[in-house]
Design an enzyme around this catalytic site. Structure first.
Site, PDB file in Angstrom:
ATOM      1  N   LYS A  91      -4.101  48.868  15.709  1.00 40.86           N
ATOM      2  CA  LYS A  91      -3.419  50.148  15.454  1.00 40.86           C
ATOM      3  C   LYS A  91      -4.313  50.969  14.537  1.00 40.86           C
ATOM      4  O   LYS A  91      -4.655  50.530  13.436  1.00 40.86           O
ATOM      5  CB  LYS A  91      -2.055  49.903  14.791  1.00 40.86           C
ATOM      6  CG  LYS A  91      -1.416  51.172  14.183  1.00 40.86           C
ATOM      7  CD  LYS A  91      -0.020  50.923  13.600  1.00 40.86           C
ATOM      8  CE  LYS A  91       0.498  52.145  12.815  1.00 40.86           C
ATOM      9  NZ  LYS A  91       1.853  51.956  12.264  1.00 40.86           N
TER      10      LYS A  91
ATOM     11  N   ASP B 259      -3.051  53.198   7.319  1.00 40.25           N
ATOM     12  CA  ASP B 259      -2.272  52.830   8.501  1.00 40.25           C
ATOM     13  C   ASP B 259      -3.178  52.595   9.719  1.00 40.25           C
ATOM     14  O   ASP B 259      -2.700  52.342  10.819  1.00 40.25           O
ATOM     15  CB  ASP B 259      -1.216  53.905   8.798  1.00 40.25           C
ATOM     16  CG  ASP B 259       0.007  53.353   9.524  1.00 40.25           C
ATOM     17  OD1 ASP B 259       0.231  52.129   9.459  1.00 40.25           O
ATOM     18  OD2 ASP B 259       0.715  54.145  10.165  1.00 40.25           O
TER      19      ASP B 259
ATOM     20  N   LYS C 212       8.206  61.061   6.362  1.00 38.50           N
ATOM     21  CA  LYS C 212       8.406  60.087   5.289  1.00 38.50           C
ATOM     22  C   LYS C 212       8.644  60.799   3.964  1.00 38.50           C
ATOM     23  O   LYS C 212       8.202  61.936   3.775  1.00 38.50           O
ATOM     24  CB  LYS C 212       7.131  59.233   5.134  1.00 38.50           C
ATOM     25  CG  LYS C 212       6.886  58.255   6.253  1.00 38.50           C
ATOM     26  CD  LYS C 212       5.602  57.474   5.993  1.00 38.50           C
ATOM     27  CE  LYS C 212       5.315  56.489   7.113  1.00 38.50           C
ATOM     28  NZ  LYS C 212       6.327  55.438   7.257  1.00 38.50           N
TER      29      LYS C 212
ATOM     30  N   ASP D 230      -0.326  58.444   8.580  1.00 34.59           N
ATOM     31  CA  ASP D 230       1.038  58.408   9.135  1.00 34.59           C
ATOM     32  C   ASP D 230       1.999  59.146   8.199  1.00 34.59           C
ATOM     33  O   ASP D 230       2.494  58.589   7.229  1.00 34.59           O
ATOM     34  CB  ASP D 230       1.473  56.951   9.311  1.00 34.59           C
ATOM     35  CG  ASP D 230       2.895  56.833   9.895  1.00 34.59           C
ATOM     36  OD1 ASP D 230       3.424  57.854  10.376  1.00 34.59           O
ATOM     37  OD2 ASP D 230       3.443  55.708   9.868  1.00 34.59           O
TER      38      ASP D 230
ATOM     39  N   ARG E  86       3.844  51.485  17.476  1.00 31.85           N
ATOM     40  CA  ARG E  86       4.187  50.765  18.708  1.00 31.85           C
ATOM     41  C   ARG E  86       3.926  51.624  19.938  1.00 31.85           C
ATOM     42  O   ARG E  86       3.634  51.105  21.017  1.00 31.85           O
ATOM     43  CB  ARG E  86       5.647  50.280  18.635  1.00 31.85           C
ATOM     44  CG  ARG E  86       6.672  51.389  18.544  1.00 31.85           C
ATOM     45  CD  ARG E  86       8.036  50.894  18.071  1.00 31.85           C
ATOM     46  NE  ARG E  86       8.079  50.649  16.620  1.00 31.85           N
ATOM     47  CZ  ARG E  86       9.134  50.183  15.962  1.00 31.85           C
ATOM     48  NH1 ARG E  86      10.243  49.900  16.627  1.00 31.85           N
ATOM     49  NH2 ARG E  86       9.093  50.007  14.664  1.00 31.85           N
TER      50      ARG E  86
HETATM   51  N1  BES Z   1       3.012  52.595   9.173  1.00 35.80           N
HETATM   52  C1  BES Z   1       4.399  52.354   9.048  1.00 35.80           C
HETATM   53  C2  BES Z   1       4.710  50.953   8.504  1.00 35.80           C
HETATM   54  C3  BES Z   1       4.243  50.667   7.101  1.00 35.80           C
HETATM   55  C4  BES Z   1       5.098  50.810   6.035  1.00 35.80           C
HETATM   56  C5  BES Z   1       2.967  50.208   6.863  1.00 35.80           C
HETATM   57  C6  BES Z   1       4.683  50.530   4.746  1.00 35.80           C
HETATM   58  C7  BES Z   1       2.545  49.919   5.578  1.00 35.80           C
HETATM   59  C8  BES Z   1       3.415  50.081   4.522  1.00 35.80           C
HETATM   60  C9  BES Z   1       5.089  52.496  10.409  1.00 35.80           C
HETATM   61  O1  BES Z   1       4.516  53.418  11.257  1.00 35.80           O
HETATM   62  C10 BES Z   1       6.482  52.960  10.137  1.00 35.80           C
HETATM   63  O2  BES Z   1       6.625  54.035   9.668  1.00 35.80           O
HETATM   64  N2  BES Z   1       7.457  52.116  10.458  1.00 35.80           N
HETATM   65  C11 BES Z   1       8.809  52.441  10.230  1.00 35.80           C
HETATM   66  C12 BES Z   1       9.586  52.052  11.468  1.00 35.80           C
HETATM   67  C13 BES Z   1      10.988  52.582  11.495  1.00 35.80           C
HETATM   68  C14 BES Z   1      10.971  54.085  11.657  1.00 35.80           C
HETATM   69  C15 BES Z   1      11.739  51.932  12.626  1.00 35.80           C
HETATM   70  C16 BES Z   1       9.289  51.655   9.015  1.00 35.80           C
HETATM   71  O3  BES Z   1       8.835  50.527   8.831  1.00 35.80           O
HETATM   72  O4  BES Z   1      10.054  52.210   8.239  1.00 35.80           O
HETATM   73 ZN    ZN Z   2       2.500  53.790  10.980  1.00 34.31          ZN
HETATM   74 MN    MN Z   3       5.290  55.375  10.943  1.00 39.28          MN
END
Ligand code: BES
Ligand code: ZN
Ligand code: MN
Length: 508
Positions: free
Chosen positions: A272, A295, A284, A277, A358
């Site tokens: 990935k 990321d 966020k 992000d 994903r």
């Molecule tokens: N890149 C993030 C996941 C992440 C979070 C990596 C903290 C490193 C540290 C991913 O793209 C994301 O935002 N995931 C969401 C998924 C949710 C929206 C279902 C998450 O984990 O909150």
């Molecule tokens: Zn991400």
């Molecule tokens: Mn994300």
């Protein structure tokens, strides 16, 4: 830092490191130095009641009388029969941490063969050197005004060992792995204004120097391939996406017939590479958002791994593929509720634009299996915050549709100290991704089992290929120093996958 190996001739001046076994027994070099110093080491040990020669313990003698030595560091080895590669790497790291910034340019470290230890002296010495180098990493290219006294002073580490030539040979392979680790750490440390899909692809391109074949696919090609899931994520950014294919053909030509043909099928690593992000329209919160520059950690590991494998001439065919996008909110960004068509043909309802990794991987995994028909695929992704809730910052999450593959990854992780823990996949979790409007939705909706449902989503795009997914969100960035991993980008995964390849897939 320059690392060299030479005969075990103790220096008469400067800085020297010797070691002691648990219980206080001096190694041969420590005993010889003690004699040279008329018993000063023995006296120092007596004077420090809690120093027992246990691992992680150390003792310092400054400018011992009657010698020209500036600094003698006595380190604990622990029990002789418990000494292994990880312990010795940790020792190297500890030595660097103690002596790297004290103003000395050169340090000499005596590494003796130890009774009861299963490793040979050259292997032991090479691991100490490897650990020291891993700990010496520093991302300081943007510090333009740093005081000289705050910078590391150590320029040269000389390891004193009975068979210097053999040790040098052993160290070469490890040093190639360290080169890969350093490249990955550099990439995850770079800010997103410098590192974005096009510039990250340029970094991957530099691997051609090592004999890796690197192909960069641009937006038009991705459109032609039908990568609607990946493109949907990319559409909010002015930085155009890339997919990079890196190929290392470590098996000689002609490995393509009969049984050998099967062996020549590549193993594949997929990363990935979200260079930043923001969450997109499902944006966020501001606090901590800067972390999302890493990321692209999965892609960074794949690049560093390819460098390590090529650098040490691994006898294996490997393909590394990374999906590079920036996830931004803008007038052209994807909206919650949008339905995109992935390369596999499956339609996806994007209910949360922050579940973007994903979407990127869905198309890259499908492309990989479609084009290369690999023996197996392992993807790495900073995929979910939920894996940090489950496993914290120590272990990565492992998901797999194949028990043997899972077992091998687990074993490799234990061997190098980059540990993983297997999590379940199950149809009941897959059902949580059922959408009313499309073939699948990109989030389950609830807060439960977030890392598992993300993995279930990926599984829909591997088409039965033996596959494993490593969720590295918790282990990609370290908040505190560890023996061989200074705080910051860890490159977790490079050493693990290098070992996975070496132990299970390389032609010996
Ligand atoms: N890149 C993030 C996941 C992440 C979070 C990596 C903290 C490193 C540290 C991913 O793209 C994301 O935002 N995931 C969401 C998924 C949710 C929206 C279902 C998450 O984990 O909150
Ligand atoms: Zn991400
Ligand atoms: Mn994300």
């Amino acid at each position: 830092m320059k690392i060299s190996f030479s005969k075990p001739q103790l220096p008469e001046s400067g800085v020297v490191v010797v070691s002691v076994l648990e219980g206080g027994k001096l190694t041969p070099s420590a005993a010889a130095l003690d004699k040279q110093l008329k018993g000063a080491i023995g006296r120092a040990i007596k004077a420090a009641p809690r120093f027992k020669g246990k691992k992680d313990q150390s003792l310092t003698l400054l400018a011992p009388g009657g010698s020209k030595l500036d600094h003698v560091l006595v380190v604990g080895l622990g029990k002789g029969d418990e000494i292994d590669a990880t312990r010795l790497q940790g020792l190297g790291g500890q030595i660097y941490a103690e002596l790297g910034t004290r103003g000395h340019a050169t340090v000499e470290v005596a590494v003796d063969a130890i009774e009861g230890c299963a490793m040979t002296a050259p292997d032991m010495a090479a691991e100490v050197a490897f650990g020291a180098r891993l700990r010496s990493y520093r991302f300081d290219k943007y510090l333009t005004k740093e005081e000289k006294d705050d910078k590391p002073s150590l320029k040269s580490l000389r390891i004193l060992t009975p068979d210097a030539a053999k040790t040098k040979g052993r160290f070469e392979g490890l040093n190639a792995i360290a080169d890969g680790v350093f490249l990955t750490r550099d990439l995850v440390s770079e800010p997103a204004n410098v590192l974005y899909p096009a510039t990250l692809a340029d970094q991957a391109k530099t691997l051609t120097e090592l004999g890796i074949d690197v192909e960069v696919l641009g937006k038009a090609q991705l459109e032609k391939l039908g990568m609607g899931a990946l493109l949907g994520v990319a559409q909010g950014s002015v930085r155009e996406p890339r997919v990079v294919v890196m190929r290392w053909q470590g098996l000689p030509n002609g490995a393509g017939k009969g049984k050998a043909a099967k062996d020549a099928e590549p193993i594949a690593f997929i990363g990935k590479g979200v260079t930043f992000d923001t969450g997109g329209i499902s944006i966020k919160p501001a606090g901590g958002m800067e972390d999302m520059k890493w990321d692209m950690g999965g892609a960074g590991v794949v690049i560093g791994l390819m460098k390590a494998l090529a650098g040490r001439g691994a006898k294996v065919n490997v393909v590394g593929i990374i999906g590079l996008v920036e996830n931004m909110p803008s007038g052209s960004a994807q909206r919650p509720g949008d339905i995109v068509k992935s390369m596999s043909g499956q339609t996806i309802e994007v209910l949360n634009t922050d579940a973007e990794g994903r979407l990127v991987l869905a198309d890259v995994l499908w492309y990989c299996k479609d084009r290369f028909k690999p023996r197996l695929m392992v993807d790495l992704a900073t995929l979910t915050g939920a894996i940090i809730i489950a496993l914290g910052e120590e272990l990565a999450g492992l998901f797999s549709n194949n028990d043997e593959l899972a077992q091998r990854l687990f074993a490799a992780g234990e061997a190098v100290g980059e540990r993983v823990w297997r999590m379940p996949l199950d149809d009941e979790y897959d059902k949580m991704l059922k959408s009313d409007a499309a073939d699948v939705k990109n989030i389950s909706g609830g807060r439960s089992a977030g890392s598992i449902t993300a993995a279930q989503f990926l599984q829909r795009f591997v088409d039965g290929t033996p596959w494993a997914h490593l969720d590295i969100a918790g282990v990609t960035w370290g908040k505190k120093d560890k023996p061989t991993v200074p705080k910051g980008g860890t490159a977790f995964g490079v050493r693990l996958l290098d070992r996975f390849v070496a132990d299970f897939y390389e032609k010996k």
